[in-house]
Write a protein that holds these residues in place. Sequence first.
Motif, PDB file in Angstrom:
ATOM      1  N   ALA A 157       0.521  -3.524   2.512  1.00  6.84           N
ATOM      2  CA  ALA A 157       1.455  -2.633   1.820  1.00  6.84           C
ATOM      3  C   ALA A 157       1.107  -1.188   2.169  1.00  6.84           C
ATOM      4  O   ALA A 157       0.007  -0.721   1.875  1.00  6.84           O
ATOM      5  CB  ALA A 157       1.387  -2.852   0.315  1.00  6.84           C
ATOM      6  N   ASP A 158       2.039  -0.504   2.812  1.00  2.33           N
ATOM      7  CA  ASP A 158       1.810   0.867   3.281  1.00  2.33           C
ATOM      8  C   ASP A 158       2.547   1.851   2.381  1.00  2.33           C
ATOM      9  O   ASP A 158       3.768   1.981   2.460  1.00  2.33           O
ATOM     10  CB  ASP A 158       2.297   0.997   4.734  1.00  2.33           C
ATOM     11  N   GLU A 159       1.809   2.515   1.485  1.00  2.00           N
ATOM     12  CA  GLU A 159       2.391   3.476   0.533  1.00  2.00           C
ATOM     13  C   GLU A 159       3.654   2.894  -0.111  1.00  2.00           C
ATOM     14  O   GLU A 159       4.732   3.500  -0.071  1.00  2.00           O
ATOM     15  CB  GLU A 159       2.736   4.795   1.255  1.00  2.00           C
ATOM     16  N   PRO A 160       3.564   1.713  -0.730  1.00  5.56           N
ATOM     17  CA  PRO A 160       4.780   1.025  -1.171  1.00  5.56           C
ATOM     18  C   PRO A 160       5.567   1.745  -2.255  1.00  5.56           C
ATOM     19  O   PRO A 160       6.760   1.521  -2.397  1.00  5.56           O
ATOM     20  CB  PRO A 160       4.251  -0.324  -1.686  1.00  5.56           C
ATOM     21  N   THR A 161       4.918   2.622  -3.046  1.00  7.47           N
ATOM     22  CA  THR A 161       5.635   3.330  -4.109  1.00  7.47           C
ATOM     23  C   THR A 161       6.061   4.733  -3.691  1.00  7.47           C
ATOM     24  O   THR A 161       6.634   5.463  -4.490  1.00  7.47           O
ATOM     25  CB  THR A 161       4.761   3.432  -5.372  1.00  7.47           C
ATOM     26  N   GLY A 162       5.816   5.099  -2.452  1.00  7.71           N
ATOM     27  CA  GLY A 162       6.043   6.478  -2.009  1.00  7.71           C
ATOM     28  C   GLY A 162       7.472   6.963  -2.132  1.00  7.71           C
ATOM     29  O   GLY A 162       7.711   8.154  -2.321  1.00  7.71           O
ATOM     30  N   ASP A 195      -1.899   7.362  -4.105  1.00  7.18           N
ATOM     31  CA  ASP A 195      -1.511   7.519  -5.496  1.00  7.18           C
ATOM     32  C   ASP A 195      -2.457   6.759  -6.427  1.00  7.18           C
ATOM     33  O   ASP A 195      -2.540   5.533  -6.387  1.00  7.18           O
ATOM     34  CB  ASP A 195      -0.074   6.974  -5.624  1.00  7.18           C
ATOM     35  N   ALA A 196      -3.158   7.475  -7.286  1.00 10.82           N
ATOM     36  CA  ALA A 196      -4.122   6.859  -8.198  1.00 10.82           C
ATOM     37  C   ALA A 196      -3.449   5.903  -9.175  1.00 10.82           C
ATOM     38  O   ALA A 196      -4.030   4.885  -9.564  1.00 10.82           O
ATOM     39  CB  ALA A 196      -4.879   7.946  -8.966  1.00 10.82           C
ATOM     40  N   PHE A 197      -2.220   6.199  -9.573  1.00 11.47           N
ATOM     41  CA  PHE A 197      -1.478   5.308 -10.471  1.00 11.47           C
ATOM     42  C   PHE A 197      -1.297   3.938  -9.824  1.00 11.47           C
ATOM     43  O   PHE A 197      -1.598   2.901 -10.427  1.00 11.47           O
ATOM     44  CB  PHE A 197      -0.116   5.920 -10.799  1.00 11.47           C
TER      45      PHE A 197
END
Length: 256
Positions: free
Chosen positions: A169-174, A205-207
């Motif tokens: 998963a590459d920065e999935p929430t970006g 992202d720490a979240f």
Amino acid sequence: MKREVLKIDHIQKYYGNKNNITKAIDDISFSVYEGEFIGVMGASGSGKTTLLNVISTIDTVSAGHIYLGGQDITEIDDRKLAQFRRENLGFIFQEFNLLDTLTLEENISYALTINKVPAAEIPGKVKHIADKLGINEILNKYPGEVSGGQKQRCACARAIVNKPNVIMADEPTGALDSKSAQMLMETLISMNEELAATILMVTHDAFSASYAKRILFLKDGKIFNEIIRGDKSRKQFFGEILDVMTLLGGDLRDVR
């Protein structure tokens, strides 16, 4: 003892020539075991994207070895890499990478079709995964007709439907807002805990990282620190992540 699905063995990645060498990865070693959910964090230029690329076989290492499912991927013939990638890795991208001209069901089915799964078996496999990820009722819709969170759940279904050794998963929430990002991370937890997916996620992202069970922090191409959630609450783990990011000198402005 859980099965070791991924072993990174003293890998290095250099760019440039002998007069001007950049060490993107500088002697990294670690293992990933079946059912783990690992986050990889680090500032821009820390080597986390390069690490993802060499594990994904998109790039090659300058030295060292990477074993996936017991096979040394640094020794695989270039002509066989695409097939190996399809059979052993699942991918979740920031921009979804869904095909707009196909329905969600067809997007998921396509992953099975290119792996030569018999046509009669495909509908059942798609329905099973769609049920687990809560998108069964929208399978006939096109990507442009659903929300960002629903697109990402479709991307998750496509990534896991072939039961790969590891999901990358590459920065999935970006590209998601806070609510959709939380829904996606809960989906990844469901994939990890209910579907036994092994996940390796790169994030700033720490979240998002606080949902993982173990986090590797990279700095200057090396592993700077490693923390394990264990019995901590997600809130406690989030605080621990922020503490390490402060030591790293990371920019906390992007943290949700």
